[in-house]
Design an enzyme around this catalytic site. Sequence first.
Site, PDB file in Angstrom:
ATOM      1  CB  SER A   1      50.132  23.340  69.005  1.00 66.15           C
ATOM      2  OG  SER A   1      51.314  23.866  68.452  1.00 66.15           O
TER       3      SER A   1
ATOM      4  CG  HIS B   1      53.218  20.739  68.874  1.00 70.42           C
ATOM      5  ND1 HIS B   1      52.238  21.097  67.963  1.00 70.42           N
ATOM      6  CD2 HIS B   1      53.118  19.397  68.993  1.00 70.42           C
ATOM      7  CE1 HIS B   1      51.602  20.020  67.558  1.00 70.42           C
ATOM      8  NE2 HIS B   1      52.104  18.977  68.175  1.00 70.42           N
TER       9      HIS B   1
ATOM     10  CG  ASP C   1      50.123  16.432  66.381  1.00 66.37           C
ATOM     11  OD1 ASP C   1      49.907  15.250  66.036  1.00 66.37           O
ATOM     12  OD2 ASP C   1      50.921  16.746  67.273  1.00 66.37           O
TER      13      ASP C   1
END
Length: 358
Positions: A22, A49, A141
């Site tokens: 991310s 992301h 995540d």
Amino acid sequence: MRTDTFGSLRVTGRDIIVMGGSAGAVEGMAQIVAGLPADLPAAVFVVVHFPPYSTSVLPRILTRAGALKAVHPCDGDPVEHGTIYVAPPDHHLLLEEGRIRLTRGPRENGHRPAVDTLFRSAARAYGRRVAAVVITGNLDDGTAGLGTVRARGGAAVVQDPEDALHPGMPGTALSVVGADVVAPLDRIAAALVELATTPLPEAEPPVPGLLQQESAIAELDFDALHDDERPGTPSGYSCPECHGALFEINEDEVVRFRCRVGHAYGVESLLAQQGHAVESALWSAMMALKERAALSRRMSERLRERGGQLSADRFAEQANEADVRAGVILEVLRNLGLAAGQEAERALEAAPMQQAGD
């Protein structure tokens, strides 16, 4: 030595490499890709992301960074060695045996694409042939998906959290599910080449029913989405996105949550999304109070012009009360912002080397 087949090729190593990150991950992925050779006997899949309505130039960045070509795939494209497949914004990148799927399934951990969905689908389709990589990013995540990869006989590679610009994702993955390889960014490519060329383990655990069900949900499978039997047990919490009931799933000590329509969260991601929901509710409450104050003042002025002094005073008092309450909420919002800023400062202090080089 155990071998599988990939089209007409005989596969001896982990030839499905899935990577997720991310914040700070664009530079991290470029550094890893720069160390991968042109004859890598594997296909590489990348989730970073991005905002849903953004334009991603990550394939161009990764193509320039190394010897492998990077692309945004189309739904149904075949899987080919020597290619890097990058999840396009607002689409989950999923794997079936021999082909790629793109879906707009339920968000996981507040994201689409999500790292967990890629890892989970790869584990289901390819088992021990998977090498999964988690690098820099916030929250959790990738943690649950990494655990699934390991449970299916695949290999887990995690960036050393002390080397990460944002240590949240690799740190959580490492502490919750562990890893087969922990390394700084500049050593991950070499580890992946070794995994891709090392003989596969003999044993491969079967695909559990939970993995099949959750993968089907991400694929927007009608039967999975409408199945009354949901994975997990009722948690007593509600989904921050759709406000439906959340079911708690405890899989190999990895606790996570999924609602009836498929939104899924790790613990840290759920806490973060709840925080966003609280802030949104506070702003809505302050707006309602400010509108109440404005309407009360308008009524007070009109009544005063007509000589209704008592009623005008009553509306003026209501306006003042609404302003006071709005001020209390504003102070709470200021404190929320201060707490978030202090948390960000602590995260930056945990990575002094990266600050100096940023």
